[in-house]
Design a protein around this motif. Structure first.
Motif, PDB file in Angstrom:
ATOM      1  N   ASP A   9       0.869  -1.177   0.000  1.00 55.71           N
ATOM      2  CA  ASP A   9       0.000   0.000   0.000  1.00 55.71           C
ATOM      3  C   ASP A   9       0.911   1.234   0.000  1.00 55.71           C
ATOM      4  N   HIS A  10       0.314   2.410   0.195  1.00 62.79           N
ATOM      5  CA  HIS A  10       1.087   3.662   0.126  1.00 62.79           C
ATOM      6  C   HIS A  10       2.194   3.717   1.173  1.00 62.79           C
ATOM      7  N   THR A  11       1.951   3.121   2.357  1.00 64.57           N
ATOM      8  CA  THR A  11       2.958   3.192   3.419  1.00 64.57           C
ATOM      9  C   THR A  11       4.204   2.378   3.064  1.00 64.57           C
ATOM     10  N   TYR A  43      -4.920  -1.496   1.451  1.00 58.76           N
ATOM     11  CA  TYR A  43      -4.018  -2.658   1.384  1.00 58.76           C
ATOM     12  C   TYR A  43      -4.696  -3.963   0.922  1.00 58.76           C
ATOM     13  N   CYS A  66       2.876  -3.301   4.103  1.00 58.17           N
ATOM     14  CA  CYS A  66       2.002  -2.207   4.513  1.00 58.17           C
ATOM     15  C   CYS A  66       2.642  -1.560   5.740  1.00 58.17           C
ATOM     16  N   GLY A  67       1.881  -0.791   6.497  1.00 58.84           N
ATOM     17  CA  GLY A  67       2.483  -0.096   7.626  1.00 58.84           C
ATOM     18  C   GLY A  67       2.993  -1.045   8.689  1.00 58.84           C
ATOM     19  N   THR A  68       2.133  -1.989   9.060  1.00 60.77           N
ATOM     20  CA  THR A  68       2.485  -2.953  10.105  1.00 60.77           C
ATOM     21  C   THR A  68       2.759  -4.359   9.570  1.00 60.77           C
ATOM     22  N   GLY A  69       2.280  -4.641   8.380  1.00 62.01           N
ATOM     23  CA  GLY A  69       2.313  -6.010   7.847  1.00 62.01           C
ATOM     24  C   GLY A  69       1.121  -6.835   8.291  1.00 62.01           C
ATOM     25  N   ILE A  70       0.387  -6.335   9.264  1.00 62.36           N
ATOM     26  CA  ILE A  70      -0.728  -7.119   9.828  1.00 62.36           C
ATOM     27  C   ILE A  70      -1.904  -7.184   8.853  1.00 62.36           C
ATOM     28  N   GLY A  71      -2.291  -6.043   8.333  1.00 57.56           N
ATOM     29  CA  GLY A  71      -3.434  -6.001   7.414  1.00 57.56           C
ATOM     30  C   GLY A  71      -3.188  -6.864   6.193  1.00 57.56           C
ATOM     31  N   MET A  72      -1.984  -6.749   5.639  1.00 56.10           N
ATOM     32  CA  MET A  72      -1.645  -7.537   4.446  1.00 56.10           C
ATOM     33  C   MET A  72      -1.708  -9.030   4.757  1.00 56.10           C
ATOM     34  N   ARG A 110       6.416   0.712   8.463  1.00 51.41           N
ATOM     35  CA  ARG A 110       6.453   1.742   9.505  1.00 51.41           C
ATOM     36  C   ARG A 110       7.218   1.296  10.745  1.00 51.41           C
TER      37      ARG A 110
END
Ligand code: RB5
Length: 146
Positions: A9-11, A43, A66-72, A110
């Motif tokens: 994603d953008h992050t 994401y 992604c920012g945390t990797g969690i969503g992905m 992130r």
């Protein structure tokens, strides 16, 4: 050598471009599924693209940022045949491949340094599934989805 399907994603956009350059210059074939700018995106759209590509080609390993990797990781694991692993260390990356036959690596842009992510990805892409007694356990996981 595995083909790498990558998305963010953008992050994770900037880190994705760096990862693409790193692995392309080392001879890997890397397929970029976006995003293509730092503009805000969702994401799950990129998780779906990469996870679908991996599920359709067993020579392909995925990487999602992604920012945390969690969503992905949550999103990618919805696609049948995909075992996405969120990794913060090289050891986790190796275990993800050796024991769990993970086929998608997820990381958080992130919360992780670029050089650490490169080392984790390199370990993930060169590690192999050990098979044998792990297969029965993975089949049990597979049955949870049906
Ligand atoms: C996007 O703001 C953020 O929620 C996403 O990149 C990620 O952290 C999800 O896991």
């Amino acid at each position: 050598m595995a083909v790498i399907a990558i998305g963010s994603d953008h992050t994770g956009f900037k880190m994705k471009q760096e990862i693409i350059n790193y692995f392309t210059s080392r001879g890997y074939q890397v397929k970029d599924f976006g995003c293509d700018t730092s503009d805000c995106v969702d994401y799950p759209d990129y998780a779906e693209k990469v996870a679908t590509a991996v599920s359709e080609d067993n020579k392909c390993l995925g990487m999602l940022i992604c920012g945390t990797g969690i969503g992905m990781s949550i999103a990618a694991n919805k696609i049948k045949g995909v075992r996405a692993a969120l990794c913060h260390t090289e050891y986790e990356a190796q275990m993800a491949r050796n024991q769990f036959n993970a086929n998608v690596l997820c990381v958080g842009a992130r919360i992780m340094e670029r050089d650490v992510v490169v080392r984790i990805a390199a370990r993930f892409f060169r590690s192999e599934f050990e098979g044998s007694r792990q297969t029965k356990r993975l089949e049990k996981i597979e049955r949870l989805a049906s």
